[in-house]
Design an enzyme around this catalytic site. Structure first.
Site, PDB file in Angstrom:
ATOM      1  N   GLU A 100     -61.986   5.848  49.675  1.00  0.00           N
ATOM      2  CA  GLU A 100     -60.781   6.317  50.377  1.00  0.00           C
ATOM      3  C   GLU A 100     -60.956   7.823  50.702  1.00  0.00           C
ATOM      4  OE1 GLU A 100     -56.719   4.101  49.440  1.00  0.00           O
ATOM      5  OE2 GLU A 100     -56.924   5.904  48.337  1.00  0.00           O
TER       6      GLU A 100
ATOM      7  N   GLU B  51     -63.462   7.901  53.563  1.00  0.00           N
ATOM      8  CA  GLU B  51     -62.750   7.547  54.904  1.00  0.00           C
ATOM      9  C   GLU B  51     -61.882   8.748  55.329  1.00  0.00           C
ATOM     10  OE1 GLU B  51     -60.145   4.151  54.254  1.00  0.00           O
ATOM     11  OE2 GLU B  51     -59.711   4.122  56.280  1.00  0.00           O
TER      12      GLU B  51
ATOM     13  N   CYS C 269     -53.463   1.193  47.883  1.00  0.00           N
ATOM     14  CA  CYS C 269     -53.695   0.504  46.474  1.00  0.00           C
ATOM     15  C   CYS C 269     -52.499  -0.037  46.019  1.00  0.00           C
ATOM     16  CB  CYS C 269     -54.102   1.443  45.406  1.00  0.00           C
ATOM     17  SG  CYS C 269     -53.977   3.056  45.677  1.00  0.00           S
TER      18      CYS C 269
ATOM     19  N   SER D 290     -55.531   3.397  54.938  1.00  0.00           N
ATOM     20  CA  SER D 290     -56.773   3.384  54.495  1.00  0.00           C
ATOM     21  C   SER D 290     -57.306   1.848  54.504  1.00  0.00           C
ATOM     22  CB  SER D 290     -57.070   4.209  53.235  1.00  0.00           C
ATOM     23  OG  SER D 290     -58.358   3.805  52.674  1.00  0.00           O
TER      24      SER D 290
ATOM     25  N   LYS E 183     -49.430  -7.872  42.927  1.00  0.00           N
ATOM     26  CA  LYS E 183     -50.875  -8.054  42.752  1.00  0.00           C
ATOM     27  C   LYS E 183     -51.217  -9.594  42.647  1.00  0.00           C
ATOM     28  CE  LYS E 183     -52.592  -3.765  42.270  1.00  0.00           C
ATOM     29  NZ  LYS E 183     -53.449  -2.956  43.252  1.00  0.00           N
TER      30      LYS E 183
ATOM     31  N   GLU F 209     -51.385 -10.360  46.261  1.00  0.00           N
ATOM     32  CA  GLU F 209     -52.476  -9.695  46.790  1.00  0.00           C
ATOM     33  C   GLU F 209     -53.667 -10.469  46.511  1.00  0.00           C
ATOM     34  OE1 GLU F 209     -53.971  -6.138  45.087  1.00  0.00           O
ATOM     35  OE2 GLU F 209     -54.523  -5.353  46.871  1.00  0.00           O
TER      36      GLU F 209
ATOM     37  N   GLU G 128     -57.833 -13.125  52.844  1.00  0.00           N
ATOM     38  CA  GLU G 128     -58.934 -12.116  53.318  1.00  0.00           C
ATOM     39  C   GLU G 128     -59.580 -11.724  52.251  1.00  0.00           C
ATOM     40  OE1 GLU G 128     -55.651 -11.535  54.222  1.00  0.00           O
ATOM     41  OE2 GLU G 128     -55.305  -9.485  53.760  1.00  0.00           O
TER      42      GLU G 128
ATOM     43  N   CYS H 201     -46.945   2.767  39.447  1.00  0.00           N
ATOM     44  CA  CYS H 201     -47.298   1.584  38.668  1.00  0.00           C
ATOM     45  C   CYS H 201     -46.749   1.642  37.328  1.00  0.00           C
ATOM     46  CB  CYS H 201     -48.804   1.417  38.830  1.00  0.00           C
ATOM     47  SG  CYS H 201     -49.544   1.387  40.214  1.00  0.00           S
TER      48      CYS H 201
END
Ligand SMILES: Cc1cc2nc3c(=O)[nH]c(=O)nc-3n(C[C@H](O)[C@H](O)[C@H](O)COP(=O)(O)O)c2cc1C
Ligand code: SF4
Ligand code: SF4
Ligand code: SF4
Ligand code: SF4
Ligand code: FES
Lengths: 642, 398
Positions: free
Chosen positions: A312, A315, A339, A359, A398, A401, A406, A569
Site C-alpha cells: 500500500e 502504491e 483493509c 488502494s 471478513k 470478504e 474475485e 478492528c
C-alpha cells in the site's frame, strides 16, 4: 448539558430514523449547575440533565436495563429500567429521565418490581428460542434479566413455534427475529452509530418488526456486514453466521492441511470469552490452544499486515510520483486504505464514484490466503487444493470478504473460512481448554516473526502509524526513534472519530533496493509535508468523504485510513460481547503494549517479508506477481440492489 | 346553552366575535394575556386537562429564537367528533385562539395538524386563513402591532391515533415515524424542530379566544371550581339523539344522559377508548377533571350490550394503534385482548384474570405514553363494575 446525546446532535442520519434524543430543558443549561438526587436513600449531586440511570451508577445502585447501550442514543422503549420518582403518578424510565430538579427515586418498590417482572414476562411471551441451542446462551441480557428477576414460569404464555423464518442470506450476519425483543439497539447502531441505515422498525403495535428495506434478505440490501449490530444485540436474534462446524470438519479430515492465521485484535479480546477482564492479550496461549485443537499451522496475520504496508505504501509513493513529478492529473488522491471489508462495501454502496481512491491492495487476510496457497504450498510441497485456510478475525465482514468471487487469485478460494473471535472462543471451550492457563508458544515459520507494526493494525490509526514508520525510514533515511520516542507516533493515536497528522519530509535518504526499480530518487519529496488522515466508524468515514468532496481539509491529505468499526478492528463485529467505549480502550491498550514488546516494530524490517520479496515476489512491491496475488479491484454497487 | 349541533341549536361559540378576542389581545401586554387565561382556570380540552395558562407560561418563559403554536386537530379518540364541528363552523375562533397564544408566548409560526380523515375541511380552512391574512389578522404586524408577526399553516396527519399524542404529533410533523418521545423534556421547552412549542386542542384554543373576548369572569360562570367553563361533548352509542352538545363541566352523567335520550343506559364510556367505563350505579358522578375526566367523548351502552364485547372492541383498537415501541403497551395490549377473548369463551381462570388486571396496572404505570397508560382503563373498569357480565360464561366450542 451532561447527558445531551452528542451522537444525536452530530448524526446526519435521516431524521426519520434517529432515536429520540434527550435534550435538557432550556432552563437547565446553566453550565455546570448541580442538582441533588436521592436514590434509595443515598444522596448524590450531579450535573443538571444527568439521567437517573447514570446517577444511580455513580452511587453504585443497580438498575436493570435492556434497550440502553452506552454507545447509542437513548430510546427508552423496553421500560425494564422503570423506577418510582416521588411526586410522579407513573413510573419513569431511568435511562431516559434527565434530572433537572432535586428528586427522590426508589428503584425497587413493590410497583417497580412487579412492573419489571411483568415486562420480562411479556417479552418472554413472544420470545421463541431455546437457550441450549442459542448462540448467546450464558451471554444473553434477556436470559440474565429473567434470572435476576426470578422468572419461574411463563405467566403470559410462551410461543411454541417460530413466527419468522431465520434470515441466513448474509455471509456475515444471521437474523432470527423470533428472538428479537424490539429493543431497537440494532436499528440505532446501524443508523446512528454507523449511519448505514439498513434496519428499521416497520409496522405498528404487536405487528412491529425490525426489517430491512422491503423486508428483503440481508444479503440483498446495503448492509456492509460490519456486525456492529450483532455486538449490541442483547439477545441471540443477531449472531454471526457460524462456520465452526465446517472448520471442525476440515480439522478432522486427515487429507487436509489446515492452517489458521490470527489477526491482532482477537488476541486482545478473546480473554473476555473466558471471563478475563478486557485488556489481557493471550496471543501465545492461543497459539498453543489452536495447535492442540488440531490446526496444522498457526500463522500471524501481522505478516501480511506488514506486507500490506509495503504494497500500500509503495502504491502511495507511486501515486505521489505520478501526481507530483509526472503531473498526471488523473491520479486519485488521497489514497484510501482497503483493509477493512466493511469499509470497502460501504464505499462500494454509498460512494462508488470515489473507488479510484481506494488502494488496490488486498486486506491482510486475503493477502495471506493468496500467499499460503502459492508460495507456502510450493515451498512445502503441498497441493494447494488440500490446504484449508482459516482466518481468525475480529470481524463479521471478513466472512463476506473471503467469499467475494474475485478472491481466488491463487487459483483456489484464497481463504476458506473466516472465524470470529467469539467462534474460536467457543471452539477452544469445546476442546476443554481454559485458554488463560495454556502454556505460551510462538507462531509457525516461515512467517513466524512479525513486527509490532502489524499488531497495531487492530487499533484505529494503527495502519497509518505503521505506514508512517516505514515512510520515515525508507524515504527520509532516518530512524523513527529520531522523531518519536520509542517509535510511538502518538499524534495519530487516540479515539477521536477523525484525525489528521502531518509529517514534514525535511530531508530524504537514498532509495532502498526494494524500490529502486520504481523511483530514481526521493528529491521530489524533499520539503513536502505528508498529510495522513484517520477515520473509524462509517459515520466518520462519511463525514471525511463528504469533506473531501467539498474540498475541505481531508482533501489535502495524501493517505487516509478508514475502518468500518468504531475503535477500529478491536471493536470489530466479531469481538466478544459486550462492547463499550471503556472495553475498547482497554483492548487498545493491550495492543499497544504488545507492539512495544516486539523487537522489530517496522514492517519493512520484517525478515519474512524481505525473504518473500527476495524469493517469490521477485519483481518487487506492486510488481507483476504482487499485482496478481496481492491486489484486487472493487465493485461499484450503488444504493439500490435489484 | 344546551344544544345539539347536529340538530340546529347554536353553541356559545356562535355568540363570540373572534375579532374581539384579537383586538383585546393587541391592547394588552403579554403578561396580561397570560394572566387573563390563568384567571379563567381554562384546562386543556384534549383530554389531559392540563391548565392552559401553565403551558403558555412555560412556553413564554422558554428560551428559543423561534417558537411554535400547534393546534392539535388530530381528533382520533373513538367517539370524538366535536373538533370537526368547531373547525367547520368556528375556524376563525380557533385561529384567533392560536394567534392569541402566539402573542402570549412569542411564537411566530403556527401549525394546524389536521386529521387525515378531515382532508375535506382543508380548502375551507385555507380560505379562512387567506381571509384572515387579508384582514391583517395573520401575517406581519397583526392589527398594525409592531413585532406581532404570526402565520398559520396546515399539515395533514396520516391516520395513526397515536399521532394525536403531542410528542408523536411533533415527530410526525418532523417527518419521522409518529412515536411518542421520552418526556421530559416537554414540548414547551423542546418541541417542533427542538423549539419551544405550545400544543393545544382545537377546543382549548377556541375557548381561549372566547375568554380573551369576553373575560375570565364570563367563562367562570359555568363549571366547577376546578373545572371551569363549558365543554363540548361528542355523544354516541345507544342514545336517542347522538351529536355534539355543550354542557358545563361538573354536569352529572345522569343529567347528560337525560338530555341526549340515554336514560336507560347500562354504562357510559367517558373519555373514549382511553377513558373509563362508568356503570349506571355511578351515574351521579360528575364529568369534571376532579371526578370523571374526558376529552369530550361519551359513548353510551344500552341494557343489551355485552360489556365484554365492548372491552374487546376497545382492546382491538389499542392493539392496532399502539405505536409498538414500548413493551408494556405493545405486548400488554395483546395479552389483554387475548384474555378478553378467553373470557368470552369462558376459558379464562380467575387466577389469570387477576394476573391480567395486575398487568393492566403495570401498563398504566410503566408505558411510555398516554396511549399505553390508558389502554387497560376500559377493561379494568369493566372488570370492576360488571363482574356478572364477565364471569360465569361456559366454555364454548369456538
Ligand atoms: C394516544 C393519545 C392520543 C391523543 N389524541 C389527541 C387528539 O386527537 N387531539 C387532542 O387534542 N389531544 C390528543 N391527545 C392529548 C395531547 O397529547 C395533548 O395533551 C393535547 O393536545 C394538549 O392540548 P390541551 O392541553 O389543549 O388539551 C392525545 C393523547 C394521547 C396519549
Ligand atoms: S436469546 Fe437469550 S433467552 Fe433467547 S434463547 Fe438465546 S440465550 Fe435464551
Ligand atoms: S452489519 Fe452493520 S451495516 Fe449490516 S445491519 Fe448490522 S450494523 Fe447495519
Ligand atoms: S434484533 Fe436484537 S438489537 Fe435488534 S431490536 Fe431485536 S433484540 Fe434488539
Ligand atoms: S405506550 Fe404504546 S403508543 Fe405509547 S409509546 Fe408505548 S407503545 Fe407507543
Ligand atoms: S433501558 Fe431504559 S427503557 Fe430500556
Amino acid at each position: 448539558m451532561a447527558d445531551k446525546c452528542a451522537k444525536c446532535e452530530e448524526t446526519r442520519a435521516p431524521k426519520s430514523q434517529r432515536a429520540h434524543e434527550i435534550v435538557a430543558p432550556a432552563a437547565a443549561d446553566a453550565i455546570g449547575a448541580q442538582v441533588s438526587a436521592t436514590i434509595d436513600g443515598k444522596e448524590i449531586k450531579v450535573p443538571i440533565g444527568t439521567t437517573i440511570l447514570k446517577a444511580a451508577n455513580e452511587l453504585g445502585v443497580h438498575i436493570p436495563t435492556l434497550c440502553y447501550h452506552a454507545d447509542l442514543c437513548i430510546a427508552g422503549v423496553c421500560r425494564v429500567c422503570v423506577v418510582e420518582v416521588e411526586g410522579q403518578r407513573t413510573l419513569q424510565a431511568a435511562c431516559a429521565y434527565p434530572i433537572t430538579q432535586p428528586i427522590k427515586v426508589h428503584t425497587h418498590t413493590a410497583k417497580v418490581r412487579r412492573a419489571r417482572r411483568h415486562i420480562l414476562d411479556l417479552l418472554l411471551s413472544e420470545h421463541y428460542g431455546e437457550c441450549y441451542a442459542c448462540g448467546r446462551n450464558n451471554n444473553c441480557e434477556l436470559q440474565a434479566l429473567a434470572k435476576e428477576y426470578g422468572v419461574d414460569y411463563f405467566r403470559f404464555g410462551h410461543p411454541d413455534k417460530p413466527r419468522f423464518e431465520t434470515d441466513t442470506s448474509s455471509y456475515s450476519v444471521r437474523r432470527d427475529m423470533n428472538k428479537c425483543v424490539l429493543c431497537r439497539r440494532c436499528v440505532r447502531t446501524c443508523i446512528d452509530l454507523q449511519e448505514v441505515g439498513v434496519l428499521e422498525v416497520a409496522r405498528r403495535g404487536a405487528e412491529s418488526k425490525v426489517v430491512t428495506f422491503e423486508d428483503k434478505p440481508l444479503a440483498d440490501v446495503v448492509c456492509i456486514n460490519c456486525g456492529q449490530c450483532i455486538n449490541r444485540c442483547p439477545t441471540g436474534a443477531l449472531t454471526e453466521k457460524d462456520f465452526t462446524d465446517e472448520v471442525w470438519a476440515a480439522i478432522d479430515d486427515p487429507t487436509k492441511h489446515v492452517v489458521i492465521q490470527t489477526a491482532p485484535s482477537p488476541r486482545a479480546g478473546i480473554g473476555e470469552c473466558f471471563g478475563l477482564e478486557p485488556g489481557h492479550a493471550l496471543t501465545f496461549e492461543m497459539n498453543t490452544a489452536m495447535r492442540r485443537m488440531g490446526f496444522d499451522k498457526v500463522f500471524d496475520t501481522n505478516f501480511t499486515a506488514d506486507l500490506t504496508i509495503i504494497e500500500e505504501g509503495t502504491e502511495l509513493l507511486l501515486r505521489l510520483y505520478k501526481a507530483l513529478v509526472e503531473k498526471d492529473k488523473s491520479v486519485a488522491l488521497p489514497q484510501f486504505t482497503s483493509c477493512s471489508p466493511g469499509w470497502v462495501k460501504f464505499i462500494e454502496h454509498f460512494y462508488p464514484e470515489m473507488l479510484p481512491n481506494m488502494s488496490s491492495a488486498k486486506s491482510p487476510q486475503q493477502m495471506f490466503g493468496a500467499v499460503i496457497k502459492t508460495y507456502y504450498a510450493k515451498k512445502n510441497n503441498i497441493d494447494p487444493k488440500d490446504i484449508v485456510c482459516v482466518s481468525l478475525m475480529p470481524c463479521a465482514a471478513k466472512k463476506f470478504e473471503c467469499n467475494r468471487p474475485e478472491m481466488c487469485d491463487s487459483g483456489f478460494k484464497d481463504i476458506d473460512y473466516g472465524l470470529t473471535t467469539r467462534e474460536l472462543g467457543k471452539m477452544i471451550a469445546e476442546t476443554g481448554i481454559y485458554l488463560p492457563d495454556m502454556p505460551k508458544s510462538d507462531f509457525d515459520d516461515p512467517f513466524g516473526t512479525a513486527t509490532g507494526s502489524g499488531v497495531i493494525f487492530g487499533a484505529t490509526g494503527g495502519v497509518m502509524e505503521a505506514a508512517l514508520r516505514s515512510v520515515i525510514e525508507l524515504v527520509m533515511g532516518i530512524k523513527v526513534e529520531d522523531l518519536f520516542d520509542h517509535a510511538d507516533i502518538t499524534p495519530i493515536r487516540g479515539f477521536e472519530g477523525m484525525r489528521i497528522a502531518e509529517l514534514k519530509i525535511d530531508k530524504v535518504g537514498p532509495v532502498p533496493d526494494i524500490l529502486k526499480h520504481l523511483v530514481p530518487n526521493w528529491d521530489w519529496l524533499k520539503g513536502a509535508t505528508l498529510k495522513a488522515g484517520v477515520a473509524h466508524g462509517t459515520a466518520n468515514a462519511k463525514r471525511v468523504l463528504d469533506d473531501i468532496k467539498a474540498g475541505g481539509k481531508f482533501s489535502e491529505c495524501h493517505f487516509i485510513e478508514f475502518m468500518a468499526c468504531p475503535g477500529g478492528c478491536l471493536g470489530g463485529g466479531g469481538q466478544p460481547i459486550p462492547t463499550s467505549p471503556e472495553i475498547r480502550a482497554k483492548r487498545a491498550q493491550a495492543i499497544y503494549n504488545e507492539d512495544a514488546a516486539y523487537e522489530v516494530r517496522k514492517s519493512h524490517e520484517n525478515p519474512a517479508v524481505i525473504e518473500l520479496y527476495e524469493k517469490f515476489l521477485t519483481d518487487g512491491p506492486c510488481g507483476h506477481l504482487s499485482h496478481k496475488l496481492l491486489h484486487t479491484h472493487y465493485t461499484p454497487r450503488g444504493k439500490f440492489i435489484g | 346553552m344546551i344544544s345539539s349541533v347536529d340538530k340546529t341549536c347554536p353553541l356559545t361559540f356562535a355568540s363570540v366575535d373572534p375579532d374581539a378576542a384579537l383586538k383585546a389581545v393587541v391592547g394588552k401586554k403579554r403578561s396580561e394575556v397570560l394572566a387573563e387565561v390563568a384567571a379563567s382556570g381554562l384546562k386543556g380540552r384534549g383530554g389531559a386537562g392540563f391548565p392552559t395558562s401553565v403551558k403558555w407560561n412555560l412556553a413564554a418563559a422558554a428560551r428559543g429564537q423561534e417558537k411554535f403554536v400547534i393546534c392539535n386537530a388530530d381528533e382520533g379518540e373513538p367517539g370524538t367528533f366535536k373538533d370537526r364541528v368547531i373547525l367547520s363552523d368556528y375556524a376563525d375562533l380557533v385561529c384567533a385562539g392560536m394567534t392569541a397564544a402566539a402573542y402570549a408566548i412569542g411564537a411566530t409560526r403556527g401549525i394546524i395538524y389536521l386529521r387525515g380523515e378531515y382532508t375535506y375541511l382543508r380548502p375551507h380552512l385555507e380560505d379562512v386563513l387567506a381571509r384572515r391574512r387579508g384582514r391583517s389578522l395573520l401575517g406581519p404586524k397583526i392589527l398594525g402591532k409592531d413585532g406581532f408577526d404570526f402565520d398559520i399553516e396546515i399539515r395533514m396527519g396520516a391516520g395513526a391515533y397515536v399521532c394525536g399524542e403531542e410528542t408523536a404529533l411533533i415527530e410526525s410533523l418532523e417527518g419521522n415515524r409518529g412515536e411518542p418521545r421520552n418526556r421530559p423534556p416537554f414540548p414547551v421547552d423542546t418541541g417542533f424542530m427542538s423549539r419551544p412549542t405550545a400544543v393545544n386542542n382545537v377546543e382549548t384554543l377556541a375557548w381561549a379566544a372566547c375568554i380573551l373576548a369576553n373575560g375570565a369572569e364570563w367563562f367562570k360562570k359555568h363549571g366547577t371550581e376546578k373545572s371551569t367553563g363549558l365543554k363540548l361533548f361528542s355523544v354516541s352509542g345507544d342514545v336517542e339523539r347522538p351529536g355534539v352538545y355543550e354542557f358545563p363541566l361538573g354536569i352529572t352523567i345522569a343529567e347528560l344522559l337525560r338530555h341526549v335520550g340515554g336514560e336507560n343506559a347500562k354504562a357510559a364510556q367517558i373519555g373514549g377508548a382511553s377513558g373509563h367505563c362508568v356503570p349506571a350505579s355511578q351515574f351521579e358522578r360528575t364529568i369534571a377533571f376532579e371526578d370523571v375526566p374526558t376529552g369530550g367523548s361519551v359513548i353510551v351502552f344500552g341494557p343489551d350490550r355485552d360489556m365484554l364485547e365492548v372491552a374487546e372492541n376497545f382492546l382491538e383498537f389499542f392493539v392496532e394503534e399502539s405505536c409498538g415501541q414500548c413493551t408494556p403497551c405493545r405486548e400488554g395490549s395483546r395479552k389483554l385482548l387475548e384474555g378478553v377473548k378467553m373470557l368470552r369463551k369462558g376459558t379464562c381462570s380467575m387466577k389469570y384474570l387477576r394476573e391480567l388486571c395486575g398487568l393492566g396496572q403495570t401498563m398504566q404505570l410503566a408505558s411510555k405514553c398516554g396511549l399505553g397508560q390508558s389502554a387497560p382503563n376500559a377493561l379494568l373498569s369493566i372488570v370492576e363494575h360488571f363482574k356478572d357480565d364477565i364471569l360465569g360464561r361456559t366454555p364454548q366450542a369456538v
